[in-house]
Design an enzyme around this catalytic site. Sequence first.
Site, PDB file in Angstrom:
ATOM      1  N   LYS A  14       0.802  -1.224   0.000  1.00  0.00           N
ATOM      2  CA  LYS A  14       0.000   0.000   0.000  1.00  0.00           C
ATOM      3  C   LYS A  14       0.837   1.277   0.000  1.00  0.00           C
ATOM      4  O   LYS A  14       0.467   2.282   0.604  1.00  0.00           O
ATOM      5  CB  LYS A  14      -0.988   0.009   1.179  1.00  0.00           C
ATOM      6  CG  LYS A  14      -1.825  -1.259   1.315  1.00  0.00           C
ATOM      7  CD  LYS A  14      -2.366  -1.761  -0.025  1.00  0.00           C
ATOM      8  CE  LYS A  14      -3.293  -0.769  -0.697  1.00  0.00           C
ATOM      9  NZ  LYS A  14      -3.664  -1.191  -2.084  1.00  0.00           N
ATOM     10  N   CYS A  15       1.947   1.223  -0.720  1.00  0.00           N
ATOM     11  CA  CYS A  15       2.816   2.401  -0.848  1.00  0.00           C
ATOM     12  C   CYS A  15       2.824   2.971  -2.262  1.00  0.00           C
ATOM     13  O   CYS A  15       3.637   3.837  -2.579  1.00  0.00           O
ATOM     14  CB  CYS A  15       4.241   2.044  -0.435  1.00  0.00           C
ATOM     15  SG  CYS A  15       4.474   1.900   1.342  1.00  0.00           S
ATOM     16  N   THR A  25       2.344   0.640  -5.090  1.00  0.00           N
ATOM     17  CA  THR A  25       2.868  -0.451  -5.913  1.00  0.00           C
ATOM     18  C   THR A  25       2.181  -0.542  -7.266  1.00  0.00           C
ATOM     19  O   THR A  25       2.848  -0.699  -8.300  1.00  0.00           O
ATOM     20  CB  THR A  25       2.703  -1.795  -5.175  1.00  0.00           C
ATOM     21  OG1 THR A  25       3.065  -1.644  -3.810  1.00  0.00           O
ATOM     22  CG2 THR A  25       3.549  -2.870  -5.831  1.00  0.00           C
ATOM     23  N   HIS A  64       7.164  -7.866  -2.205  1.00  0.00           N
ATOM     24  CA  HIS A  64       6.953  -7.108  -0.975  1.00  0.00           C
ATOM     25  C   HIS A  64       7.968  -7.501   0.103  1.00  0.00           C
ATOM     26  O   HIS A  64       7.888  -6.993   1.225  1.00  0.00           O
ATOM     27  CB  HIS A  64       5.549  -7.360  -0.411  1.00  0.00           C
ATOM     28  CG  HIS A  64       4.455  -6.585  -1.086  1.00  0.00           C
ATOM     29  ND1 HIS A  64       4.595  -5.283  -1.508  1.00  0.00           N
ATOM     30  CD2 HIS A  64       3.165  -6.943  -1.379  1.00  0.00           C
ATOM     31  CE1 HIS A  64       3.454  -4.865  -2.043  1.00  0.00           C
ATOM     32  NE2 HIS A  64       2.580  -5.846  -1.978  1.00  0.00           N
TER      33      HIS A  64
END
Length: 323
Positions: A69-70, A72, A135
Amino acid sequence: MEMNLRIEDLNEETKTLISSLPSDKDFTGKTICKYQGCWYTHNVLQAVLNFQKSFKPQDTDIIVASFPKCGTTWLKALTFALLHRSKQPSHDDDHPLLSNNPHVLVPYFEIDLYLRSENPDLTKFSSSPRLFSTHVPSHTLQEGLKGSTCKIVYISRNVKDTLVSYWHFFTKKQTDEKIISSFEDTFEMFCRGVSIFGPFWDHVLSYWRGSLEDPNHVLFMKFEEMKAEPRDQIKKFAEFLGCPFTKEEEESGSVDEIIDLCSLRNLSSLEINKTGKLNSGRENKMFFRKGEVGDWKNYLTPEMENKIDMIIQEKLQNSGLKF
């Protein structure tokens, strides 16, 4: 995103390892275990082990890395569009991003490829460079890369926005609402470092240090800078990938075309991302929410803000990394 294997369905190596590892519950109630300093579900741990053992890297590989949740999905779209623009201009009506979710075009090692097979067939990735994503933290990834000089691009994000997006995503993913923790409980777990692929700060620092040690092969990008200065950031990214924009491309608007094609506004409006699903059954629309900077202000109390700011200040102290 991941298959739901029962513990008895895991291979013996994974079961033996799990029995020796620290374990906890994440905020959805799922059991997670800590391997090489990072928290994984049992399924994903088995995939990580498969990847580390079986992956045969090529020096031309490109790997998109991130904490969940950055940004991606956005970075995957940009990577694909930049690398393929000579054969597939971003204005083409049949551009693959118009009919495929970015996660299909740039699959995860531990969530897609090695989750389903100990030694998956990668011959379909015949074109060079091959595009993959992950991840896992840098040290775990490097064990699978076995000394390869492939390029890694990492996207980071303000921890508070990451937390809010993380909670929304996994809340939507979880079907049994009875075991969903409140945002407050999730916040406390996150601050303790107990989260899938966490702790957040260790993850970010692993790639930050890698980018300082080997800037030719590890590019560290920030979500906030990409939102504020998209043209400059994407040009820098293209340089790193070895496909810089020519003067003619810049004058013809190629940079802006790629920005528009890969924008979250455009991607989320596509039919494939409104109604389509991944092979796992996950709805594509789950990967798109707000994509904004500062949404955390709608969720964190001043006390929460102060607590997590102090943690980040302590964890990133003397690293040179700031958000």
